[in-house]
Design an enzyme around this catalytic site. Structure first.
Site, PDB file in Angstrom:
ATOM      1  N   TRP A  63      43.260   3.185  -0.676  1.00 19.80           N
ATOM      2  CA  TRP A  63      43.225   2.956   0.775  1.00 19.80           C
ATOM      3  C   TRP A  63      44.198   3.886   1.508  1.00 19.80           C
ATOM      4  CZ3 TRP A  63      46.806  -0.926   3.464  1.00 19.80           C
ATOM      5  CH2 TRP A  63      48.016  -1.034   2.784  1.00 19.80           C
ATOM      6  N   ASP A  64      45.050   4.553   0.753  1.00 20.48           N
ATOM      7  CA  ASP A  64      45.994   5.517   1.320  1.00 20.48           C
ATOM      8  C   ASP A  64      45.251   6.476   2.253  1.00 20.48           C
ATOM      9  OD1 ASP A  64      46.988   4.366  -1.063  1.00 20.48           O
ATOM     10  OD2 ASP A  64      48.393   5.986  -1.394  1.00 20.48           O
ATOM     11  N   LYS A 106      57.014  -5.816  -1.011  1.00 24.45           N
ATOM     12  CA  LYS A 106      57.128  -4.409  -1.456  1.00 24.45           C
ATOM     13  C   LYS A 106      56.987  -3.426  -0.297  1.00 24.45           C
ATOM     14  CE  LYS A 106      54.834  -1.161  -4.615  1.00 24.45           C
ATOM     15  NZ  LYS A 106      53.683  -0.968  -5.513  1.00 24.45           N
ATOM     16  N   GLN A 107      56.054  -3.726   0.610  1.00 18.38           N
ATOM     17  CA  GLN A 107      55.723  -2.763   1.667  1.00 18.38           C
ATOM     18  C   GLN A 107      55.122  -3.525   2.841  1.00 18.38           C
ATOM     19  OE1 GLN A 107      52.729  -1.688  -1.451  1.00 18.38           O
ATOM     20  NE2 GLN A 107      51.807  -0.596   0.281  1.00 18.38           N
ATOM     21  N   GLU A 166      52.134  -5.632  -2.866  1.00 20.43           N
ATOM     22  CA  GLU A 166      51.730  -5.780  -4.277  1.00 20.43           C
ATOM     23  C   GLU A 166      52.732  -6.574  -5.103  1.00 20.43           C
ATOM     24  OE1 GLU A 166      50.711  -1.919  -5.791  1.00 20.43           O
ATOM     25  OE2 GLU A 166      48.752  -2.011  -4.818  1.00 20.43           O
TER      26      GLU A 166
HETATM   27  C1  BGC Z   1      51.191   0.914  -3.359  1.00 16.93           C
HETATM   28  C2  BGC Z   1      49.742   0.898  -2.888  1.00 16.93           C
HETATM   29  C3  BGC Z   1      49.218   2.313  -2.888  1.00 16.93           C
HETATM   30  C4  BGC Z   1      49.400   2.951  -4.241  1.00 16.93           C
HETATM   31  C5  BGC Z   1      48.975   4.403  -4.258  1.00 16.93           C
HETATM   32  C6  BGC Z   1      51.268   1.571  -4.710  1.00 16.93           C
HETATM   33  O1  BGC Z   1      52.602   1.652  -5.119  1.00 16.93           O
HETATM   34  O2  BGC Z   1      51.705  -0.386  -3.420  1.00 16.93           O
HETATM   35  O3  BGC Z   1      49.656   0.335  -1.606  1.00 16.93           O
HETATM   36  O4  BGC Z   1      47.882   2.317  -2.543  1.00 16.93           O
HETATM   37  O5  BGC Z   1      50.759   2.891  -4.617  1.00 16.93           O
HETATM   38  O6  BGC Z   1      49.745   5.145  -3.373  1.00 16.93           O
END
Ligand code: BGC
Length: 783
Positions: free
Chosen positions: A352-353, A608-609, A495
């Site tokens: 999804w990035d 985490k984010q 995550e």
């Molecule tokens: C992040 C995800 C991301 C992935 C690839 C992971 O560490 O939590 O949101 O899509 O890295 O960049």
């Protein structure tokens, strides 16, 4: 505000914001420099390893879209035969910077034309020899890689032996994807290696030719050829007088059987002919051709200029745009990997990035590229159906990790070892991180709003939206007691929370997706009966529509509690709290795993984010300022920012909330993601979403550009340390140039007139005209 300036691993130059470089050759930073000075053209890419082999190097080269699966592993981009290699012996002594003495070492990337240069003087056996290496991957001819070395004997005669060619002894962490094919020599000087991926059966052809000059006089010498298993090299032996310079130009190209610009039956012959043509030009001529394409197709379209005492913000935005350009394939069958093609990390897979972090840049600056990237998802409907069916759902469930669009899910099942149990941790994202399906719909709507591209809407966009909503409809779980539809057992953007129920981001966006589908359904039914009939038959829309209407207002949408906090999920607010300040350091990520394992983290209020805050950023009109502020106050202190996707969202939201210091702090953190001094996992590649995020923070956050209910809004928040910001975007087919300085904003349009909103007021800029407006002082960021 923290007065300390950003620290970059590379040197920057006040007078040239396209320059990143280093004088450090004996460095622990070797993998970091290979990554940040990466070169590519979207079709292929190479890490900036040295020509001669070095200890701890990672010399990767990839061609976009050439995925192959090693037995029992998920598909990945094969690390291809190395073309940059060149081993040099001076008087039988191997060139190695570990031996002899080195002076005047300087390696730098010119991000404006993609040229990498490395110069140094090497002292060996009392002789001083000066070296100048230059190389680039062409933007004008996507198959072409050219390098040149000039070796000057400063004050003595020398014997120089060169061995250079195609080295197929590359692997992905020891998995060897390529089966060796023919190795050939044409006309005594073109060397060729053919290879084929072992599972996906993609053919590759690699060709190399050298031209040698002494003081600009072409040498007629043909190489002595050395062939080994997976290797073919040309060897040259040259005597040089004191003061003379030997110049070696290495021309190389790569073709594959999935290329669409050449017939695949005659690849071997055609590719040699192409190299022959290219090698009629010298290095500088080929570089100039490439440079012209950089200027015309890239820099003229995405202009951003920051005026500030510190050159680093301008370097950072140039770096971001450079990396996006070098890592974005110009082919809708392919997409941008989370690490681009800069390393083996995430195996070249797309997340999804792309949609949430990189597409805003493309939608606003190069809508044709955005369209390609979204077309990839249309081609991916096949894989998305496969995934949905495999999970007993309907419609299109897009994969968390995507490779070839028809593959469906490609996320690995197992990750690294759990520090407590010692067992590999199961990666759940491929199963239950489902919001990607909505993220794709969000990006499609943004693209349609910004471009009005009716053709894309009718041929692809509407179908994706309807099919995605069909998935969500089948995914909803009805709770009879509460008479609501829930989405249980998911991972949201955060995550660090696995198997949660009703993740706010997932539920809001699923509902929004179904609402969009209902609108599309009604629109095409009314206005485009032919399309309606086509899609209705294909997707069985009548039945699905009934289900949407029945479900849409009964989807459980977590509401703000009495303190205004939107629960991240059903379980979050009841979990144990922990002070995460010590895990929020920027020079190392995921330090929390040194203290806790994922199961323990899962049970605490640690994020985490950006998750709830991402929802607020994307759907700002759904929430008032108090709710935004309360959720910022609640979630930011609980967020470790262990994903590089976190900082940009926090920076933009902070800009919106008038939190100038915070906005700049997160901006600086994000600039340092790849350019900073911490090495992290640089060996695995760059953070492409952070590159997208850099543009988003600059233009959306500080520049204030946003799509507000389909309208353009521009409400800048210029950082106090910036004197001015200028940028260019595309809106509804017109080019819009914005300049912000001294509490004034100039909006200039090239093309048809546009409308935009700023602080509640509507403005019109007539065709090919400009207007100037005041930026309200209270909205200007103060420090
Ligand atoms: C992040 C995800 C991301 C992935 C690839 C992971 O560490 O939590 O949101 O899509 O890295 O960049």
């Amino acid at each position: 505000m923290d007065d300390e300036k950003m620290k970059f691993c590379v040197d920057t130059n006040k007078n040239n914001s396209w320059y990143i470089g280093t004088n450090d050759y004996d460095s622990k930073m070797i993998n970091k420099f290979e990554t940040v000075m990466f070169q590519g053209n979207g079709y292929m890419g190479m890490r900036a390893a040295a020509e001669e082999k070095q200890l701890h190097e990672q010399r990767d080269m990839f061609v976009s879209g050439t995925f192959d699966a090693f037995p029992n592993e998920v598909t990945e981009l094969p690390n291809l035969p190395d073309l940059m290699n060149m081993e040099i012996q001076i008087d039988r002594q191997n060139l190695s910077l570990k031996d002899g003495q080195v002076a005047n070492y300087h390696k730098y990337l010119n991000m404006k034309n993609g040229e990498l240069t490395r110069t140094f003087d090497w002292f060996i056996n009392d002789k001083r020899i000066s070296f100048k290496y230059r190389r680039f991957i062409s933007m004008q001819n996507k198959h072409l890689f050219v390098s040149q070395v000039e070796i000057t004997s400063v004050d003595d005669e020398l014997n120089i032996a060169i061995s250079s060619g195609i080295d197929g002894r590359q692997s992905n962490d020891e998995s060897q994807h390529l089966m060796e094919g023919d190795k050939r020599l044409y006309e005594g000087q073109y060397i060729q290696m053919q290879a084929e991926t072992q599972q996906s059966h993609i053919d590759f052809v690699f060709n190399v030719r050298h031209k040698l000059y002494i003081d600009e006089v072409l040498l007629g010498a043909k190489p002595y050829i050395n062939m080994n298993r997976r290797q073919i090299f040309g060897n040259y032996d040259v005597d040089l007088q004191a003061g003379q310079t030997l110049t070696v130009i290495k021309y190389a190209n790569v073709y594959t059987s999935i290329d669409q610009d050449v017939p695949k039956d005659t690849l071997a012959v055609d590719s040699v002919a192409a190299l022959k043509r290219a090698s009629l030009c010298n290095y500088n001529e080929l570089l100039q051709k490439s440079e012209r394409v950089w200027n015309k197709d890239i820099w003229q379209k995405n202009y951003v200029q920051i005026e500030s005492e510190d050159e680093k913000p301008q370097v950072a935005i140039n770096f971001a745009r450079y990396q996006l350009a070098t890592n974005t394939p110009n082919d809708p069958r392919m997409n941008i990997g989370a690490k681009g093609i800069t390393g083996e990390g995430y195996k070249g897979h797309t997340f999804w990035d792309t949609e949430i972090f990189m597409l805003p840049y493309y939608i606003f600056t190069m809508p044709d590229v955005a369209k390609n990237l979204l077309t990839y998802r249309y081609l991916g409907l096949q894989g998305a159906h496969k995934k949905a069916q495999g999970n007993n759902y309907q419609g299109a469930q897009f994969p968390w990790e995507a490779a070839d669009p028809t593959d469906g899910e490609t996320a690995p099942l197992w990750g690294s070892a759990d520090i407590v149990t010692g067992k590999p941790m199961k990666i759940w994202s491929g199963f239950i991180e489902q919001h990607v399906t909505s993220d794709i719909v969000i990006a499609i709507m943004d693209y349609l709003n910004a471009t009005g591209d009716q053709d894309f809407a009718e041929n692809m966009g509407y179908e994706i939206i309807l099919d995605a909503a069909k998935f969500w409809s089948s995914r909803l779980e009805y709770d009879q007691e509460r008479d609501v539809y829930e989405i249980n057992d998911v991972i949201g953007p955060d995550e660090y929370k696995e198997h949660v129920d009703n993740n706010a981001f997932t539920n809001y966006t699923a509902q929004w997706c179904i609402q969009r589908a209902i609108k599309v359904y009604n629109l095409i039914k009314e206005e485009n009966p032919e399309l309606y009939l086509k899609l209705s038959n294909k997707l069985n829309l009548e039945t699905t529509y009934e289900a949407w209407i029945n479900q849409v207002n009964r989807i459980y949408i977590p509401q703000p509690n009495i303190e205004g906090i939107i629960p991240e999920d059903d379980q979050y607010l009841a979990r144990k709290q922990l002070d995460v300040t010590k895990f929020q350091v920027n020079d190392q990520v995921s330090t929390i795993f040194k203290s806790y394992n994922l199961t323990q983290i899962n049970e605490m209020q640690i994020t985490k984010q950006a998750d709830v805050l991402l929802l607020i950023y994307l759907f700002e009109n759904m929430f008032d300022d108090d709710i935004k502020q309360s959720n910022w106050n609640y979630y930011e202190p609980k967020t470790t920012h262990d994903s590089s996707l976190s900082q940009s969202i926090h920076s933009i939201l902070a800009s919106d909330l008038g939190l100038a210091d915070e906005a700049y702090k997160f901006y600086e953190m994000s600039c340092e993601t790849d350019l900073g001094v911490h090495v992290g996992k640089a060996i695995r590649g760059l953070h492409m979403a952070a590159c997208g995020g850099l543009w988003n923070m600059t233009v959306e956050g500080f520049g204030g550009v946003r799509m507000d209910n389909g309208k353009l809004r521009i409400e800048p928040h210029l950082p106090a340390s910036w004197q001015s910001l200028k940028y260019q975007i595309n809106w509804q087919g017109s080019v819009v140039r914005v300049g912000i300085a001294d509490e004034k904003m100039i909006v200039q349009v090239i093309g048809d007139g546009i409308e935009f909103v700023s602080h509640g007021q509507e403005y019109q800029v007539p065709a090919n005209a400009k207007i100037e407006i005041e930026v309200p002082v209270e909205e200007t960021v103060m420090d």
